[in-house]
Design a protein around this motif. Structure first.
Motif, PDB file in Angstrom:
ATOM      1  N   MET A 146       3.203  15.528 -45.339  1.00  0.00           N
ATOM      2  CA  MET A 146       4.484  15.459 -44.655  1.00  0.00           C
ATOM      3  C   MET A 146       4.960  14.019 -44.626  1.00  0.00           C
ATOM      4  SD  MET A 146       5.279  16.764 -40.862  1.00  0.00           S
ATOM      5  CE  MET A 146       6.392  15.879 -39.861  1.00  0.00           C
ATOM      6  N   ALA A 147       6.247  13.827 -44.757  1.00  0.00           N
ATOM      7  CA  ALA A 147       6.814  12.490 -44.688  1.00  0.00           C
ATOM      8  C   ALA A 147       6.585  11.929 -43.290  1.00  0.00           C
ATOM      9  CB  ALA A 147       8.315  12.544 -44.979  1.00  0.00           C
ATOM     10  N   THR A 148       6.316  10.635 -43.231  1.00  0.00           N
ATOM     11  CA  THR A 148       6.186  10.049 -41.909  1.00  0.00           C
ATOM     12  C   THR A 148       7.553  10.085 -41.251  1.00  0.00           C
ATOM     13  OG1 THR A 148       6.576   7.844 -42.759  1.00  0.00           O
ATOM     14  CG2 THR A 148       4.283   8.538 -42.583  1.00  0.00           C
ATOM     15  N   LEU A 149       7.551  10.189 -39.945  1.00  0.00           N
ATOM     16  CA  LEU A 149       8.809  10.345 -39.225  1.00  0.00           C
ATOM     17  C   LEU A 149       9.419   8.985 -38.922  1.00  0.00           C
ATOM     18  CD1 LEU A 149       7.821  13.291 -36.857  1.00  0.00           C
ATOM     19  CD2 LEU A 149       8.843  13.365 -39.117  1.00  0.00           C
ATOM     20  N   ASP A 150       9.673   8.203 -39.954  1.00  0.00           N
ATOM     21  CA  ASP A 150      10.275   6.891 -39.794  1.00  0.00           C
ATOM     22  C   ASP A 150      11.611   6.880 -40.520  1.00  0.00           C
ATOM     23  OD1 ASP A 150      10.799   4.732 -41.640  1.00  0.00           O
ATOM     24  OD2 ASP A 150       8.731   4.109 -41.684  1.00  0.00           O
ATOM     25  N   GLY A 151      12.586   6.265 -39.874  1.00  0.00           N
ATOM     26  CA  GLY A 151      13.968   6.353 -40.318  1.00  0.00           C
ATOM     27  C   GLY A 151      14.235   5.910 -41.730  1.00  0.00           C
TER      28      GLY A 151
ATOM     29  N   ARG B 206      12.268   6.219 -44.179  1.00  0.00           N
ATOM     30  CA  ARG B 206      11.706   7.188 -45.122  1.00  0.00           C
ATOM     31  C   ARG B 206      12.417   8.535 -45.012  1.00  0.00           C
ATOM     32  NH1 ARG B 206       6.612   4.460 -44.076  1.00  0.00           N
ATOM     33  NH2 ARG B 206       5.964   3.505 -46.022  1.00  0.00           N
ATOM     34  N   LEU B 207      12.922   8.855 -43.839  1.00  0.00           N
ATOM     35  CA  LEU B 207      13.551  10.158 -43.629  1.00  0.00           C
ATOM     36  C   LEU B 207      14.982  10.213 -44.150  1.00  0.00           C
ATOM     37  CD1 LEU B 207      12.363  11.202 -40.062  1.00  0.00           C
ATOM     38  CD2 LEU B 207      11.491  11.918 -42.281  1.00  0.00           C
ATOM     39  N   VAL B 208      15.659   9.076 -44.168  1.00  0.00           N
ATOM     40  CA  VAL B 208      17.069   9.065 -44.567  1.00  0.00           C
ATOM     41  C   VAL B 208      17.316   7.921 -45.547  1.00  0.00           C
ATOM     42  CG1 VAL B 208      19.458   8.824 -43.759  1.00  0.00           C
ATOM     43  CG2 VAL B 208      17.781  10.016 -42.329  1.00  0.00           C
ATOM     44  N   ASP B 209      17.981   8.258 -46.618  1.00  0.00           N
ATOM     45  CA  ASP B 209      18.465   7.255 -47.564  1.00  0.00           C
ATOM     46  C   ASP B 209      19.795   6.769 -46.984  1.00  0.00           C
ATOM     47  OD1 ASP B 209      19.897   5.936 -49.565  1.00  0.00           O
ATOM     48  OD2 ASP B 209      19.232   7.283 -51.149  1.00  0.00           O
TER      49      ASP B 209
ATOM     50  N   GLU C  24      16.499  13.164 -47.802  1.00  0.00           N
ATOM     51  CA  GLU C  24      15.747  13.665 -48.951  1.00  0.00           C
ATOM     52  C   GLU C  24      14.403  14.313 -48.590  1.00  0.00           C
ATOM     53  OE1 GLU C  24      15.744  14.980 -52.624  1.00  0.00           O
ATOM     54  OE2 GLU C  24      17.423  13.921 -51.730  1.00  0.00           O
ATOM     55  N   PRO C  25      13.590  13.747 -47.683  1.00  0.00           N
ATOM     56  CA  PRO C  25      12.335  14.441 -47.335  1.00  0.00           C
ATOM     57  C   PRO C  25      12.583  15.842 -46.762  1.00  0.00           C
ATOM     58  CG  PRO C  25      12.209  12.162 -46.667  1.00  0.00           C
ATOM     59  CD  PRO C  25      13.643  12.420 -47.080  1.00  0.00           C
TER      60      PRO C  25
ATOM     61  N   THR D  20      14.910  14.000 -38.312  1.00  0.00           N
ATOM     62  CA  THR D  20      15.999  13.608 -39.196  1.00  0.00           C
ATOM     63  C   THR D  20      17.341  13.718 -38.487  1.00  0.00           C
ATOM     64  OG1 THR D  20      14.733  14.329 -41.124  1.00  0.00           O
ATOM     65  CG2 THR D  20      17.116  14.089 -41.415  1.00  0.00           C
ATOM     66  N   LEU D  21      17.554  14.820 -37.801  1.00  0.00           N
ATOM     67  CA  LEU D  21      18.816  15.024 -37.087  1.00  0.00           C
ATOM     68  C   LEU D  21      19.013  13.953 -36.015  1.00  0.00           C
ATOM     69  CD1 LEU D  21      21.317  16.793 -36.796  1.00  0.00           C
ATOM     70  CD2 LEU D  21      20.042  18.158 -35.138  1.00  0.00           C
ATOM     71  N   THR D  22      17.966  13.600 -35.308  1.00  0.00           N
ATOM     72  CA  THR D  22      18.060  12.552 -34.290  1.00  0.00           C
ATOM     73  C   THR D  22      18.542  11.246 -34.912  1.00  0.00           C
ATOM     74  OG1 THR D  22      16.352  13.565 -32.922  1.00  0.00           O
ATOM     75  CG2 THR D  22      16.733  11.211 -32.598  1.00  0.00           C
ATOM     76  N   LEU D  23      17.972  10.888 -36.049  1.00  0.00           N
ATOM     77  CA  LEU D  23      18.387   9.661 -36.737  1.00  0.00           C
ATOM     78  C   LEU D  23      19.837   9.733 -37.204  1.00  0.00           C
ATOM     79  CD1 LEU D  23      15.225   9.021 -38.904  1.00  0.00           C
ATOM     80  CD2 LEU D  23      16.050   7.585 -37.036  1.00  0.00           C
ATOM     81  N   LEU D  24      20.206  10.842 -37.813  1.00  0.00           N
ATOM     82  CA  LEU D  24      21.578  10.987 -38.316  1.00  0.00           C
ATOM     83  C   LEU D  24      22.591  10.926 -37.186  1.00  0.00           C
ATOM     84  CD1 LEU D  24      21.089  13.827 -40.969  1.00  0.00           C
ATOM     85  CD2 LEU D  24      21.297  11.367 -41.381  1.00  0.00           C
ATOM     86  N   GLU D  25      22.307  11.617 -36.093  1.00  0.00           N
ATOM     87  CA  GLU D  25      23.239  11.619 -34.965  1.00  0.00           C
ATOM     88  C   GLU D  25      23.323  10.245 -34.316  1.00  0.00           C
ATOM     89  OE1 GLU D  25      21.731  14.945 -32.680  1.00  0.00           O
ATOM     90  OE2 GLU D  25      23.253  16.267 -33.570  1.00  0.00           O
ATOM     91  N   ARG D  26      22.192   9.562 -34.199  1.00  0.00           N
ATOM     92  CA  ARG D  26      22.207   8.226 -33.617  1.00  0.00           C
ATOM     93  C   ARG D  26      23.037   7.283 -34.476  1.00  0.00           C
ATOM     94  NH1 ARG D  26      16.603   6.295 -32.922  1.00  0.00           N
ATOM     95  NH2 ARG D  26      16.803   5.496 -35.027  1.00  0.00           N
ATOM     96  N   GLU D  27      22.866   7.365 -35.783  1.00  0.00           N
ATOM     97  CA  GLU D  27      23.610   6.494 -36.690  1.00  0.00           C
ATOM     98  C   GLU D  27      25.103   6.841 -36.710  1.00  0.00           C
ATOM     99  OE1 GLU D  27      23.765   3.190 -39.186  1.00  0.00           O
ATOM    100  OE2 GLU D  27      22.097   3.920 -37.981  1.00  0.00           O
TER     101      GLU D  27
END
Length: 137
Positions: A1-6, A8-11, A73-74, A113-120
């Motif tokens: 599983m991909a590590t849950l780091d921003g 790596r989770l989002v390009d 991408e992950p 991933t959703l948390t990162l996208l929404e925060r950004e």
């Protein structure tokens, strides 16, 4: 599983391109991604519980495409693996037990991933410097 780091989770370059291309529709479409993603993850999990490979194909396909649109991408790769396994199982009349590992990874990967996208996407969040530039001190 991909590590849950921003990073790596989002390009973030792909995310910025989507934001530019979607313009004023960006936040609305990100909201659709959230709604569709929640539904897709739940449908995939239910299909896994009932060993129904055919029921996995469409929600996995949908999640894959929508994830790629935002540079996730992950998440897209996890959904693609589920879709590929499910299609193979349908064609060969197998139960989708091989997909279990990916299905288990899916929900936490989607949520992170959703948390990162929404925060950004939040206009009140301080933006990260792009292309290695450092903020002025």
């Amino acid at each position: 599983m991909a590590t849950l780091d921003g990073d790596r989770l989002v390009d973030w370059t792909a995310f910025a391109q989507a934001r530019t291309q979607l313009g004023a529709n960006f936040v609305r479409i990100l909201g659709y991604f959230q709604e569709d993603g929640v539904k897709s993850v739940a449908l995939i999990e239910e299909a896994m519980r009932s060993a129904n490979a055919a029921a996995m194909v469409l929600p996995a396909h949908t999640l894959k495409g929508e994830s790629r649109q935002f540079g996730a991408e992950p998440l897209a790769e996890c959904a693609a693996a589920i879709e590929d396994i499910a299609r193979h199982c349908v064609e060969n009349r197998y139960e989708p037990s091989e997909a279990l590992k990916h299905v288990v990874e899916l929900r936490p990967l989607f949520q992170a991933t959703l948390t990162l996208l929404e925060r950004e996407a939040n206009p009140l969040v301080e933006r990260r410097p792009m292309f290695g530039r450092r903020p002025a001190a």
